[in-house]
Design a protein around this motif. Sequence first.
Motif, short mmCIF file in Angstrom:
data_model
loop_
_atom_site.label_atom_id
_atom_site.label_comp_id
_atom_site.label_asym_id
_atom_site.label_seq_id
_atom_site.Cartn_x
_atom_site.Cartn_y
_atom_site.Cartn_z
N HIS A 13 1.37 -5.44 12.99
CA HIS A 13 0.23 -5.91 12.20
C HIS A 13 0.38 -5.54 10.73
CE1 HIS A 13 -2.29 -7.62 15.26
NE2 HIS A 13 -2.29 -6.52 15.99
N LEU A 14 0.85 -4.33 10.46
CA LEU A 14 1.00 -3.90 9.08
C LEU A 14 2.13 -4.64 8.37
CD1 LEU A 14 0.38 -0.08 9.49
CD2 LEU A 14 -1.15 -1.78 8.47
N VAL A 15 3.23 -4.86 9.05
CA VAL A 15 4.36 -5.59 8.46
C VAL A 15 3.95 -7.04 8.20
CG1 VAL A 15 6.68 -6.48 8.90
CG2 VAL A 15 6.15 -4.09 9.34
N GLN A 16 3.21 -7.65 9.12
CA GLN A 16 2.73 -9.02 8.90
C GLN A 16 1.74 -9.08 7.74
OE1 GLN A 16 1.17 -10.22 12.71
NE2 GLN A 16 3.18 -10.84 13.47
N GLY A 17 1.09 -7.96 7.45
CA GLY A 17 0.17 -7.89 6.32
C GLY A 17 0.87 -7.64 4.99
N GLY A 18 2.17 -7.52 4.99
CA GLY A 18 2.93 -7.38 3.75
C GLY A 18 3.31 -5.96 3.40
N LEU A 19 3.03 -5.00 4.26
CA LEU A 19 3.42 -3.62 3.98
C LEU A 19 4.84 -3.36 4.46
CD1 LEU A 19 0.10 -1.89 5.01
CD2 LEU A 19 0.94 -2.26 2.72
N VAL A 20 5.48 -2.40 3.82
CA VAL A 20 6.88 -2.08 4.13
C VAL A 20 6.92 -0.90 5.11
CG1 VAL A 20 9.06 -1.28 3.16
CG2 VAL A 20 7.61 -2.85 1.86
N ASP A 21 7.64 -1.09 6.21
CA ASP A 21 7.83 -0.01 7.19
C ASP A 21 9.02 0.83 6.73
OD1 ASP A 21 7.95 1.66 9.35
OD2 ASP A 21 8.55 0.12 10.78
N LEU A 22 8.73 2.09 6.39
CA LEU A 22 9.80 2.97 5.92
C LEU A 22 10.63 3.55 7.05
CD1 LEU A 22 7.82 4.88 3.14
CD2 LEU A 22 9.38 2.94 2.87
N GLY A 23 10.13 3.49 8.27
CA GLY A 23 10.87 3.98 9.42
C GLY A 23 11.14 5.47 9.40
N LEU A 24 10.25 6.23 8.86
CA LEU A 24 10.44 7.69 8.80
C LEU A 24 10.27 8.30 10.17
CD1 LEU A 24 8.30 8.45 5.63
CD2 LEU A 24 10.77 8.10 5.76
N THR A 39 9.84 4.33 -2.51
CA THR A 39 9.30 3.03 -2.14
C THR A 39 7.93 3.19 -1.51
OG1 THR A 39 11.54 2.29 -1.66
CG2 THR A 39 9.76 0.94 -0.80
N ASP A 40 6.99 2.35 -1.94
CA ASP A 40 5.67 2.34 -1.30
C ASP A 40 5.79 1.71 0.07
OD1 ASP A 40 4.10 3.48 -3.32
OD2 ASP A 40 3.99 1.59 -4.40
N GLY A 41 5.23 2.37 1.06
CA GLY A 41 5.29 1.84 2.42
C GLY A 41 4.55 2.75 3.38
N PHE A 42 4.77 2.52 4.66
CA PHE A 42 4.08 3.29 5.68
C PHE A 42 5.07 3.71 6.76
CE2 PHE A 42 4.31 -0.81 7.65
CZ PHE A 42 4.39 -0.55 9.01
N THR A 53 -5.86 9.86 25.44
CA THR A 53 -5.72 8.48 24.99
C THR A 53 -4.59 8.37 23.99
OG1 THR A 53 -8.09 8.19 25.28
CG2 THR A 53 -6.96 6.55 23.96
N LEU A 54 -3.79 7.34 24.14
CA LEU A 54 -2.67 7.08 23.24
C LEU A 54 -3.19 6.45 21.96
CD1 LEU A 54 0.28 7.64 23.78
CD2 LEU A 54 0.57 5.27 24.43
N LEU A 55 -2.96 7.09 20.83
CA LEU A 55 -3.39 6.62 19.52
C LEU A 55 -2.18 6.49 18.61
CD1 LEU A 55 -6.35 9.10 19.05
CD2 LEU A 55 -6.51 6.76 19.85
N VAL A 56 -2.40 5.97 17.42
CA VAL A 56 -1.33 5.83 16.44
C VAL A 56 -1.78 6.51 15.15
CG1 VAL A 56 0.02 4.21 15.06
CG2 VAL A 56 -0.51 3.68 17.43
N ILE A 57 -0.88 7.25 14.53
CA ILE A 57 -1.13 7.82 13.21
C ILE A 57 -0.25 7.07 12.23
CG2 ILE A 57 -0.93 9.86 11.77
CD1 ILE A 57 -1.65 11.52 14.19
N VAL A 58 -0.89 6.50 11.22
CA VAL A 58 -0.19 5.75 10.18
C VAL A 58 -0.25 6.56 8.90
CG1 VAL A 58 -0.21 3.65 8.77
CG2 VAL A 58 -0.77 3.52 11.20
N GLY A 59 0.90 6.82 8.32
CA GLY A 59 0.98 7.56 7.06
C GLY A 59 1.44 6.65 5.95
N ALA A 60 0.85 6.81 4.77
CA ALA A 60 1.22 6.03 3.59
C ALA A 60 2.11 6.89 2.70
CB ALA A 60 -0.03 5.60 2.84
N TYR A 61 3.17 6.29 2.17
CA TYR A 61 4.14 7.03 1.38
C TYR A 61 4.52 6.23 0.16
CZ TYR A 61 4.46 9.73 5.62
OH TYR A 61 4.13 10.50 6.71
N GLY A 62 5.06 6.92 -0.85
CA GLY A 62 5.53 6.28 -2.06
C GLY A 62 4.74 6.75 -3.27
N PRO A 63 5.13 6.29 -4.45
CA PRO A 63 4.44 6.71 -5.67
C PRO A 63 2.95 6.32 -5.67
CG PRO A 63 6.40 5.42 -6.19
CD PRO A 63 6.25 5.41 -4.71
#
Length: 150
Positions: A13-24, A39-42, A53-63
């Motif tokens: 969903h995030l990649v389809q929204g135009g965000l860059v997956d940094l794959g950290l 690089t700005d990304g997540f 319950t299985l959840l997801v943590i999304v982190g934002a990275y970059g300048p």
Amino acid sequence: MSRATRVSTIRRHLVQGGLVDLGLGEATQKVGHPAQHKTDGFAARQHVDDAGTLLVIVGAYGPDWFTTMREARHRLEQPYVKCHVDGEAPGLADNELMVRWATSAELQARAAVQERRQAPLKALLRQGEAQQRAEEERQSRERAGQFGLF
């Protein structure tokens, strides 16, 4: 107990929204320091809460990680994505968001808020359309030679 949220679905969903997956990796994400990346990304990782319950943590990275985090939240809270995003959950860093599937009550509340927010604009649009129809009707009567009757 809410439905399991898979990291691959949220990442898509995030990649389809135009965000860059940094794959950290998870270790890199937990260290923090979001502004050290060029690089700005997540990056996203799985998390299991206290209820199991299985959840997801999304982190934002970059300048400009704050803007990336805002864009991720906006994308995930769209009606067609149907996620609940919590940036205030215990144990999260400043640059992280906890994501899970939204319940129907949360989705209905979100729709009601959006409806209330759009109500003045819709009323203004309806008023403008009514004025336009009245003007068109008046002009058609004038063209028909009936302007003196009305």
